[in-house]
Motif scaffolding. Structure first.
Motif, PDB file in Angstrom:
ATOM      1  N   ASP A   6     -98.128 -69.406 105.700  1.00 42.68           N
ATOM      2  CA  ASP A   6     -97.436 -68.334 106.413  1.00 42.68           C
ATOM      3  C   ASP A   6     -98.536 -67.468 107.019  1.00 42.68           C
ATOM      4  O   ASP A   6     -99.309 -66.836 106.294  1.00 42.68           O
ATOM      5  CB  ASP A   6     -96.559 -67.526 105.458  1.00 42.68           C
ATOM      6  CG  ASP A   6     -95.804 -66.413 106.173  1.00 42.68           C
ATOM      7  OD1 ASP A   6     -95.593 -66.522 107.389  1.00 42.68           O
ATOM      8  OD2 ASP A   6     -95.425 -65.428 105.512  1.00 42.68           O
ATOM      9  N   GLY A   8     -99.805 -64.480 109.531  1.00 47.21           N
ATOM     10  CA  GLY A   8     -99.545 -63.271 110.287  1.00 47.21           C
ATOM     11  C   GLY A   8    -100.827 -62.720 110.871  1.00 47.21           C
ATOM     12  O   GLY A   8    -101.916 -63.270 110.676  1.00 47.21           O
ATOM     13  N   SER A  60     -95.715 -71.495 109.094  1.00 52.65           N
ATOM     14  CA  SER A  60     -94.868 -70.409 109.575  1.00 52.65           C
ATOM     15  C   SER A  60     -95.790 -69.390 110.218  1.00 52.65           C
ATOM     16  O   SER A  60     -96.758 -68.956 109.607  1.00 52.65           O
ATOM     17  CB  SER A  60     -94.117 -69.774 108.393  1.00 52.65           C
ATOM     18  OG  SER A  60     -93.629 -68.492 108.725  1.00 52.65           O
ATOM     19  N   THR A  62     -96.312 -65.901 113.068  1.00 57.19           N
ATOM     20  CA  THR A  62     -95.742 -64.774 113.783  1.00 57.19           C
ATOM     21  C   THR A  62     -95.889 -65.003 115.291  1.00 57.19           C
ATOM     22  O   THR A  62     -96.750 -64.414 115.936  1.00 57.19           O
ATOM     23  CB  THR A  62     -96.408 -63.449 113.368  1.00 57.19           C
ATOM     24  OG1 THR A  62     -95.913 -62.402 114.189  1.00 57.19           O
ATOM     25  CG2 THR A  62     -97.919 -63.512 113.492  1.00 57.19           C
ATOM     26  N   CYS A  74     -98.407 -65.961 120.859  1.00 54.96           N
ATOM     27  CA  CYS A  74     -98.705 -65.229 119.621  1.00 54.96           C
ATOM     28  C   CYS A  74     -99.670 -64.093 119.918  1.00 54.96           C
ATOM     29  O   CYS A  74    -100.893 -64.237 119.790  1.00 54.96           O
ATOM     30  CB  CYS A  74     -99.296 -66.191 118.593  1.00 54.96           C
ATOM     31  SG  CYS A  74     -99.514 -65.471 116.966  1.00 54.96           S
ATOM     32  N   ASN A  76    -100.207 -61.374 118.319  1.00 57.98           N
ATOM     33  CA  ASN A  76    -100.877 -60.796 117.146  1.00 57.98           C
ATOM     34  C   ASN A  76    -102.111 -61.577 116.709  1.00 57.98           C
ATOM     35  O   ASN A  76    -102.925 -61.070 115.936  1.00 57.98           O
ATOM     36  CB  ASN A  76     -99.907 -60.713 115.968  1.00 57.98           C
ATOM     37  CG  ASN A  76     -98.839 -59.661 116.177  1.00 57.98           C
ATOM     38  OD1 ASN A  76     -98.989 -58.790 117.022  1.00 57.98           O
ATOM     39  ND2 ASN A  76     -97.768 -59.746 115.414  1.00 57.98           N
ATOM     40  N   ASN A 101     -91.661 -70.632 113.924  1.00 56.71           N
ATOM     41  CA  ASN A 101     -91.663 -69.180 113.910  1.00 56.71           C
ATOM     42  C   ASN A 101     -91.352 -68.668 112.502  1.00 56.71           C
ATOM     43  O   ASN A 101     -90.570 -69.269 111.762  1.00 56.71           O
ATOM     44  CB  ASN A 101     -90.633 -68.682 114.920  1.00 56.71           C
ATOM     45  CG  ASN A 101     -90.350 -67.211 114.820  1.00 56.71           C
ATOM     46  OD1 ASN A 101     -89.365 -66.816 114.211  1.00 56.71           O
ATOM     47  ND2 ASN A 101     -91.211 -66.395 115.385  1.00 56.71           N
ATOM     48  N   ASP A 102     -91.939 -67.522 112.126  1.00 53.45           N
ATOM     49  CA  ASP A 102     -91.748 -67.007 110.768  1.00 53.45           C
ATOM     50  C   ASP A 102     -90.294 -66.618 110.488  1.00 53.45           C
ATOM     51  O   ASP A 102     -89.808 -66.783 109.361  1.00 53.45           O
ATOM     52  CB  ASP A 102     -92.693 -65.848 110.476  1.00 53.45           C
ATOM     53  CG  ASP A 102     -92.635 -64.730 111.493  1.00 53.45           C
ATOM     54  OD1 ASP A 102     -91.879 -64.818 112.478  1.00 53.45           O
ATOM     55  OD2 ASP A 102     -93.372 -63.736 111.308  1.00 53.45           O
ATOM     56  N   GLY A 289     -91.304 -66.576 104.493  1.00 53.52           N
ATOM     57  CA  GLY A 289     -91.911 -67.411 105.526  1.00 53.52           C
ATOM     58  C   GLY A 289     -92.658 -68.589 104.928  1.00 53.52           C
ATOM     59  O   GLY A 289     -92.569 -69.724 105.418  1.00 53.52           O
TER      60      GLY A 289
END
Length: 302
Positions: A6, A8, A60, A62, A74, A76, A101-102, A289
């Motif tokens: 996951d 992010g 997963s 973000t 993406c 981020n 996607n998360d 996620g």
């Protein structure tokens, strides 16, 4: 065995699993958001801790995989933005890779392990920093090959005269470049923006909800407007998808009174008559996620 991530903008969470009953807690490391080589090295280092070579890697993330180009959008994590990430990572890791996607992974986790168990159509909604969602039909992600299904946070359909008593609400600018998106009022930052506009006072979302629970008049006015603004587009999503259940995740969903109020407001606005709750708190509270990525990987590679 498969390995799941996951990912992010701040952290990468990774772990391995042999089946859906043996999903342990993931290991957490910082995300090298601006350096792709360092990003790949971080994934490799975590994969090397597994007891053997995984059959595949499920991620997963973000961001969204554009179904027309296969490229990851993406913002981020600039290091991966614009890449055909599954193909590039499969080459660099020398292991098959699947990416989702998360919010989609959250929805899959809820459909298989959480509040959506036993239901045919599960719409997983997220009220976190912003607004997101994912759709699972017959146990399968609608966005299996990428796509935008479930992105109810970016529909420019917000009402402009809501609440009790009714108040005029402008269409706030959204980070996506549009105005009037659900995301501008539906997440934690949106609730804060709405309260500041209506009351003239800047409070955290936690403080606003605490004041609402205590019956403070300004907070009651804000939440009256908030529930109406968010419930209407969510009801439209339910009508359009035929969702049987809507597990709600994200930080705001931990306020059970807020979820119950949204549930009542949504059920008053949909065609389907339901005596049972429809919008319910998510049950997969710990790393949903990551859980969804593991489940996706087990289906794809095991």
């Amino acid at each position: 065995m498969i390995y799941g991530f996951d990912i992010g903008g701040t952290a990468i969470k990774g772990g391995f699993s042999f089946d859906a009953k043996t999903i342990g807690d993931p290991v957490r490391v910082p995300t090298p958001a601006d350096d792709f080589d360092a990003f790949v090295d971080a994934l490799k280092a975590l994969i090397e801790t597994a007891p053997g070579r995984p059959k595949g890697v499920a991620i997963s993330i973000t961001g969204v995989v554009d179904p027309d180009t296969g490229r990851t959008i993406c913002a981020n994590i600039p290091a991966v933005d614009g890449l055909e990430l599954d193909t590039v990572l499969a080459e660099r890791l020398d292991i098959p890779v699947i990416i989702a996607n998360d919010a989609d992974c959250f929805a899959l986790a809820e459909a298989e392990l959480g509040a959506g168990r036993g239901y045919s159509i599960v719409f997983g909604g997220i009220l976190g920093t912003g607004v997101g969602g994912g759709l699972v039909v017959g146990g399968e992600l609608v966005n299996r090959d990428g796509g935008y299904a479930g992105e109810w946070g970016h529909g420019t359909i917000l009402a402009t005269h809501v609440g009790d008593p009714p108040r005029d609400i402008p269409h706030f600018a959204c980070g996506c470049g549009r105005q009037g998106c659900v995301d501008t009022v539906g997440g934690a930052r949106g609730l804060e923006r709405l309260h500041a506009y209506l009351s003239g006072h800047a409070l955290s979302s936690e403080a606003i909800l605490a004041a609402w629970a205590a019956g403070e008049p300004a907070a009651k006015g804000t939440l009256s407007a908030y529930i109406e603004l968010v419930a209407a587009p969510l009801a439209l999503v339910v009508n359009a998808t035929g969702a049987d259940i809507v597990p709600m995740g994200g930080g705001l969903s931990t306020d059970l009174a807020l979820v119950a109020a949204l549930d009542e407001a949504v059920r008053h606005r949909i065609l389907r008559r339901m005596a049972r709750p429809l919008v319910v708190p998510a049950q997969c509270r710990t790393e949903p996620g990551f859980l969804g990525a593991i489940l996706l990987g087990l289906r794809q590679f095991e």
